[in-house]
Design a protein around this motif. Structure first.
Motif, PDB file in Angstrom:
ATOM      1  N   THR A 182       0.810  -1.221   0.000  1.00  0.00           N
ATOM      2  CA  THR A 182       0.000   0.000   0.000  1.00  0.00           C
ATOM      3  C   THR A 182       0.837   1.263   0.000  1.00  0.00           C
ATOM      4  OG1 THR A 182      -0.130  -0.170   2.419  1.00  0.00           O
ATOM      5  CG2 THR A 182      -1.943  -1.131   1.138  1.00  0.00           C
ATOM      6  N   ASP A 183       2.083   1.192   0.446  1.00  0.00           N
ATOM      7  CA  ASP A 183       2.941   2.385   0.442  1.00  0.00           C
ATOM      8  C   ASP A 183       4.397   1.974   0.325  1.00  0.00           C
ATOM      9  OD1 ASP A 183       4.203   2.162   3.243  1.00  0.00           O
ATOM     10  OD2 ASP A 183       2.053   2.059   3.678  1.00  0.00           O
ATOM     11  N   MET A 184       5.238   2.934   0.002  1.00  0.00           N
ATOM     12  CA  MET A 184       6.650   2.666  -0.224  1.00  0.00           C
ATOM     13  C   MET A 184       7.389   2.284   1.054  1.00  0.00           C
ATOM     14  SD  MET A 184       7.474   2.804  -3.402  1.00  0.00           S
ATOM     15  CE  MET A 184       9.247   2.971  -3.273  1.00  0.00           C
ATOM     16  N   GLU A 185       6.824   2.647   2.212  1.00  0.00           N
ATOM     17  CA  GLU A 185       7.488   2.369   3.476  1.00  0.00           C
ATOM     18  C   GLU A 185       7.241   0.948   3.964  1.00  0.00           C
ATOM     19  OE1 GLU A 185       9.546   4.555   4.721  1.00  0.00           O
ATOM     20  OE2 GLU A 185       9.030   5.895   3.062  1.00  0.00           O
ATOM     21  N   SER A 186       6.333   0.255   3.306  1.00  0.00           N
ATOM     22  CA  SER A 186       5.998  -1.102   3.732  1.00  0.00           C
ATOM     23  C   SER A 186       7.198  -2.021   3.536  1.00  0.00           C
ATOM     24  CB  SER A 186       4.801  -1.624   2.934  1.00  0.00           C
ATOM     25  OG  SER A 186       4.517  -2.954   3.279  1.00  0.00           O
ATOM     26  N   PRO A 187       7.526  -2.845   4.538  1.00  0.00           N
ATOM     27  CA  PRO A 187       8.701  -3.723   4.417  1.00  0.00           C
ATOM     28  C   PRO A 187       8.439  -4.995   3.619  1.00  0.00           C
ATOM     29  CG  PRO A 187       7.698  -4.027   6.561  1.00  0.00           C
ATOM     30  CD  PRO A 187       6.919  -2.939   5.887  1.00  0.00           C
ATOM     31  N   GLY A 188       7.171  -5.292   3.346  1.00  0.00           N
ATOM     32  CA  GLY A 188       6.834  -6.566   2.723  1.00  0.00           C
ATOM     33  C   GLY A 188       6.827  -6.533   1.209  1.00  0.00           C
ATOM     34  N   VAL A 189       6.293  -7.629   0.633  1.00  0.00           N
ATOM     35  CA  VAL A 189       6.194  -7.806  -0.814  1.00  0.00           C
ATOM     36  C   VAL A 189       4.824  -8.376  -1.134  1.00  0.00           C
ATOM     37  CG1 VAL A 189       7.052  -9.117  -2.792  1.00  0.00           C
ATOM     38  CG2 VAL A 189       8.676  -8.135  -1.180  1.00  0.00           C
ATOM     39  N   GLY A 190       4.149  -7.815  -2.144  1.00  0.00           N
ATOM     40  CA  GLY A 190       2.883  -8.354  -2.622  1.00  0.00           C
ATOM     41  C   GLY A 190       3.100  -9.169  -3.880  1.00  0.00           C
ATOM     42  N   ALA A 191       2.441 -10.317  -3.975  1.00  0.00           N
ATOM     43  CA  ALA A 191       2.738 -11.270  -5.050  1.00  0.00           C
ATOM     44  C   ALA A 191       1.580 -11.440  -6.022  1.00  0.00           C
ATOM     45  CB  ALA A 191       3.107 -12.629  -4.463  1.00  0.00           C
ATOM     46  N   MET A 192       1.924 -11.541  -7.297  1.00  0.00           N
ATOM     47  CA  MET A 192       1.026 -12.021  -8.344  1.00  0.00           C
ATOM     48  C   MET A 192       1.427 -13.462  -8.617  1.00  0.00           C
ATOM     49  SD  MET A 192      -1.304 -11.698 -10.825  1.00  0.00           S
ATOM     50  CE  MET A 192      -1.569  -9.946 -11.055  1.00  0.00           C
ATOM     51  N   VAL A 193       0.616 -14.417  -8.183  1.00  0.00           N
ATOM     52  CA  VAL A 193       0.936 -15.840  -8.304  1.00  0.00           C
ATOM     53  C   VAL A 193       0.036 -16.468  -9.366  1.00  0.00           C
ATOM     54  CG1 VAL A 193       1.026 -18.064  -7.137  1.00  0.00           C
ATOM     55  CG2 VAL A 193       1.693 -15.993  -5.907  1.00  0.00           C
ATOM     56  N   ILE A 194       0.639 -16.983 -10.416  1.00  0.00           N
ATOM     57  CA  ILE A 194      -0.088 -17.711 -11.464  1.00  0.00           C
ATOM     58  C   ILE A 194       0.236 -19.189 -11.265  1.00  0.00           C
ATOM     59  CG2 ILE A 194      -0.591 -17.883 -13.911  1.00  0.00           C
ATOM     60  CD1 ILE A 194      -0.998 -15.085 -12.761  1.00  0.00           C
ATOM     61  N   ASP A 195      -0.733 -19.927 -10.757  1.00  0.00           N
ATOM     62  CA  ASP A 195      -0.526 -21.339 -10.403  1.00  0.00           C
ATOM     63  C   ASP A 195      -1.327 -22.218 -11.354  1.00  0.00           C
ATOM     64  OD1 ASP A 195      -0.449 -23.863  -9.237  1.00  0.00           O
ATOM     65  OD2 ASP A 195      -0.353 -23.062  -7.217  1.00  0.00           O
ATOM     66  N   ASP A 196      -0.629 -23.025 -12.147  1.00  0.00           N
ATOM     67  CA  ASP A 196      -1.262 -23.906 -13.141  1.00  0.00           C
ATOM     68  C   ASP A 196      -2.260 -23.141 -14.011  1.00  0.00           C
ATOM     69  OD1 ASP A 196       0.077 -26.282 -12.603  1.00  0.00           O
ATOM     70  OD2 ASP A 196      -1.257 -26.776 -10.944  1.00  0.00           O
ATOM     71  N   PRO A 197      -1.771 -22.246 -14.882  1.00  0.00           N
ATOM     72  CA  PRO A 197      -2.675 -21.462 -15.724  1.00  0.00           C
ATOM     73  C   PRO A 197      -3.324 -22.255 -16.850  1.00  0.00           C
ATOM     74  CG  PRO A 197      -0.401 -20.986 -16.298  1.00  0.00           C
ATOM     75  CD  PRO A 197      -0.359 -21.884 -15.101  1.00  0.00           C
ATOM     76  N   TYR A 226       6.411  -5.218  -5.560  1.00  0.00           N
ATOM     77  CA  TYR A 226       5.675  -6.375  -6.078  1.00  0.00           C
ATOM     78  C   TYR A 226       6.649  -7.499  -6.426  1.00  0.00           C
ATOM     79  CZ  TYR A 226       7.471  -5.368 -10.733  1.00  0.00           C
ATOM     80  OH  TYR A 226       8.298  -5.179 -11.802  1.00  0.00           O
ATOM     81  N   CYS A 227       6.106  -8.692  -6.583  1.00  0.00           N
ATOM     82  CA  CYS A 227       6.828  -9.793  -7.206  1.00  0.00           C
ATOM     83  C   CYS A 227       5.831 -10.591  -8.039  1.00  0.00           C
ATOM     84  CB  CYS A 227       7.523 -10.688  -6.178  1.00  0.00           C
ATOM     85  SG  CYS A 227       6.417 -11.705  -5.171  1.00  0.00           S
ATOM     86  N   GLN A 228       6.328 -11.274  -9.062  1.00  0.00           N
ATOM     87  CA  GLN A 228       5.487 -12.071  -9.957  1.00  0.00           C
ATOM     88  C   GLN A 228       6.046 -13.489 -10.009  1.00  0.00           C
ATOM     89  OE1 GLN A 228       6.020  -9.627 -13.446  1.00  0.00           O
ATOM     90  NE2 GLN A 228       4.106  -8.524 -13.126  1.00  0.00           N
ATOM     91  N   MET A 229       5.147 -14.453  -9.912  1.00  0.00           N
ATOM     92  CA  MET A 229       5.582 -15.848  -9.885  1.00  0.00           C
ATOM     93  C   MET A 229       4.642 -16.714 -10.714  1.00  0.00           C
ATOM     94  SD  MET A 229       6.370 -18.363  -6.662  1.00  0.00           S
ATOM     95  CE  MET A 229       4.740 -18.251  -5.955  1.00  0.00           C
ATOM     96  N   VAL A 230       5.218 -17.524 -11.566  1.00  0.00           N
ATOM     97  CA  VAL A 230       4.477 -18.535 -12.323  1.00  0.00           C
ATOM     98  C   VAL A 230       4.988 -19.885 -11.859  1.00  0.00           C
ATOM     99  CG1 VAL A 230       3.931 -19.478 -14.601  1.00  0.00           C
ATOM    100  CG2 VAL A 230       4.244 -17.004 -14.318  1.00  0.00           C
ATOM    101  N   ILE A 231       4.112 -20.696 -11.311  1.00  0.00           N
ATOM    102  CA  ILE A 231       4.500 -22.014 -10.808  1.00  0.00           C
ATOM    103  C   ILE A 231       3.520 -23.029 -11.379  1.00  0.00           C
ATOM    104  CG2 ILE A 231       3.215 -21.605  -8.653  1.00  0.00           C
ATOM    105  CD1 ILE A 231       5.419 -23.381  -7.299  1.00  0.00           C
ATOM    106  N   ALA A 232       4.019 -23.934 -12.210  1.00  0.00           N
ATOM    107  CA  ALA A 232       3.093 -24.792 -12.953  1.00  0.00           C
ATOM    108  C   ALA A 232       3.829 -25.958 -13.586  1.00  0.00           C
ATOM    109  CB  ALA A 232       2.383 -23.990 -14.039  1.00  0.00           C
ATOM    110  N   THR A 233       3.059 -26.957 -13.926  1.00  0.00           N
ATOM    111  CA  THR A 233       3.524 -28.028 -14.802  1.00  0.00           C
ATOM    112  C   THR A 233       3.461 -27.532 -16.240  1.00  0.00           C
ATOM    113  OG1 THR A 233       2.732 -29.750 -13.300  1.00  0.00           O
ATOM    114  CG2 THR A 233       3.052 -30.373 -15.595  1.00  0.00           C
TER     115      THR A 233
END
Length: 580
Positions: A182-197, A226-233
């Protein structure tokens, strides 16, 4: 900061999971109080992803080397060492479970992070969402993250701390939602996870839609950290893995920091020099799991064929544009070596034209002997450029000459009239074959029969031309013989072959196995009973002479057969050392 873990040899020194395990062993040797050990576990789980998973699984997490490498890659995303990750590994290796826990872990570390999870179907995405929510509502989660505030009372997505998880399907609208913080000061990471598309590679339209959805929607829904992850067969060389790597390139800390880091865990090692697990050729990625023992993986390869195995289990799909049927798969036998065929059927590819340049109608004559119903003999391929009346007569003549049982005809415009005439006037049993997939896909589907040596071609004047057409497909001008051949094998695979179907089902569902593959505490009674019932239905009547396991010399069933009905010490005599 530890280095990026890319090889199994780095795990002993740098893996957070092994550091966590060493700490637990030391506390146990020191006879530390249970409360101290529990506090150690909770603190470790905030930084060690697999330690978090172990607590969520109540200490029942089965960890192999490849799980540690994947877990370290997840930790790299969480600490912002890189932003993009692609993971491919064989089915049922635990990748979806890890991806679901990853979302819960990120939210526990920072309640302001926003996440999106998408799969080929909304029901699967909602399942992942429910599992993540159940974890975050557990008492174990609260102990690990004592500052956790829980969920907003009026929303099934939003957290009291400001974060959320949106579950959607590939193709779903993402308007108003982002992955990030939500803001630049946030210590975390939000993920876009594409699982078995993808559910499968059968639909070219699904591949195109997936690429468009990523380009127009998913890739744009990102904000701070942010981070983006594709995890799939993998299914296809043009699946999302292939498209993203081709478009953005592979990750390099200096030359391409926004590229994709790709972790490919092959089921069987084929390239030791580039294998992250540093295995020898032919070794399994998860040898401690009976489902992934080398014999099981090799059996799966024989069942599904090298094309599909390369995609689903090796993570390296082979282009369908090259040679599909290898010359080494073709086995030609002399006419005198072909046994009497007890069941004969026909695959028909229709073309109503007498023009010189048009395709010919092809009739593939296939059959099996009751002595060995697992082998299909291609007795002849009859071809000609016939008008409709001559075509009907040619089909009737071939049917009567070989005393066939059924005709498998493609239900298309060219075959519709023939279907009607044969049913009403000639009274010939007809099986309507619906061409739901491309010719290339249909041929690949029956390739396992060829690759495993279960198809034999009886030599004739037509053999050389047919083999040339088959081994050069799809780069041929006329493919009528190949089409008829594929319909004949498709009918066999769908209606008559009980061997591979039940073997594959047993492998997929991890049913009971004999010998080294038998799990402790599990009896092997009733192994493959459905396959045995299928054989009894196919070979009725005289159970001795019609039994495919019958040996004419001993006048009994072969005790080494995989489908023998006799019993030894009260158990069915079925083992993986038996020929299938």
């Amino acid at each position: 900061m530890r280095p990026v873990i890319t090889k199994a040899s780095q795990l002993e020194e740098h893996s957070s999971w092994r550091k966590y395990q060493r700490g637990l062993r030391e506390l146990t040797l020191l006879e530390a109080p249970r409360s101290v050990i529990q506090e150690f576990r909770n603190r470790a789980a905030r930084d060690c992803f697999l330690a978090f998973c172990d607590i969520m699984k109540h200490g029942d997490l089965q960890v192999s080397n490849f799980h540690e490498i994947i877990g370290s890659a997840f930790e790299d995303l969480a600490t912002r060492r890189n932003k993009r990750l692609i993971v491919s590994c064989p089915p049922r290796s635990g990748k979806s479970m890890l991806a679901t826990m990853f979302l819960a872990w990120l939210l526990g570390r920072d309640q302001r992070t926003q996440h999106v999870v998408a799969s080929y179907g909304s029901s699967l995405s909602f399942k992942f969402h429910r599992e993540a929510v159940q974890m975050m509502k557990s008492k174990e989660f609260k102990r690990i993250f004592p500052e956790w505030l829980g969920f907003s009372p009026d929303s099934k997505y939003d957290m009291a701390g400001g974060g959320y998880i949106l579950a959607t399907s590939v193709g779903g609208v993402l308007t108003g939602f982002t992955a990030g913080t939500t803001d630049m000061e946030s210590p975390g990471v939000g993920a876009m996870v594409i699982d078995d598309p993808l559910k499968s590679s059968d639909s070219k339209q699904a591949l195109n839609n997936l690429e468009s959805w990523w380009q127009e929607q998913a890739s744009t829904r990102r904000t701070n950290h942010y981070c983006q992850m594709v995890i799939a067969t993998r299914f296809h060389e043009k699946d999302l893995h292939g498209v993203l790597i081709e478009a953005d390139g592979l990750y390099d800390e200096v030359k391409n920091p926004f590229g994709w880091r790709w972790l490919n865990i092959a089921g069987l090692c084929e390239d030791p020099g580039n294998d992250p697990l540093e295995r020898e050729v032919g070794e399994s990625h998860w040898p401690d799991n009976p489902t992934f023992s080398v014999p099981m993986l090799e059996s799966q390869k024989r069942i599904m064929g090298s094309f599909k195995f390369a995609a689903l289990y090796q993570g390296v799909p082979v282009s369908a544009e090259g040679q599909i049927v290898k010359n080494s798969w073709i086995e030609i036998v002399e006419e005198e070596d072909c046994p009497p065929l007890d069941v004969v059927w026909f695959g028909v590819d229709c073309a109503f034209s007498e023009r010189e340049m048009s395709d010919e109608t092809a009739i593939c004559v296939a059959g099996i002997s009751m002595r060995d119903p697992t082998t299909v003999y291609i007795r002849e391929i009859v071809k000609g450029r016939w008008g409709f009346p001559d075509l009907v007569e040619a089909v009737k003549h071939t049917y009567n000459f070989y005393k066939g049982k059924v005709l498998a005809i493609e239900k298309a415009a060219s075959g519709q009239s023939l279907l009607q005439v044969l049913k009403k006037e000639a009274r010939i049993p007809v099986e309507e074959m619906k061409p739901l997939k491309s010719k290339t896909t249909r041929l690949q589907a029956v390739c396992p029969l060829l690759e495993s040596g279960r198809v034999k071609i009886v030599r004739g004047f037509w053999t050389d031309a047919f083999v040339k057409e088959l081994t050069t497909f799809p780069f041929v001008k006329h493919d009528d013989s190949t089409d008829a051949f594929v319909w004949a094998l498709t009918y066999y695979a769908l209606k008559m072959d009980v061997t591979d179907r039940h073997l594959q089902e047993a492998i997929i569902q991890n049913k009971r196995f004999r010998g080294d593959l038998l799990r402790e505490g599990v009896k092997d009674s009733n192994l493959f009973t459905e396959a045995h019932k299928g054989r009894q239905k196919l070979f009725t009547g005289d159970t001795s002479m019609n039994d495919p396991d019958y040996d004419s010399v001993s006048q009994s069933a072969d005790p080494r057969s995989a489908f023998v009905s006799g019993r030894s010490r009260g158990r069915r005599n079925i083992g993986w050392d038996a020929p299938i």
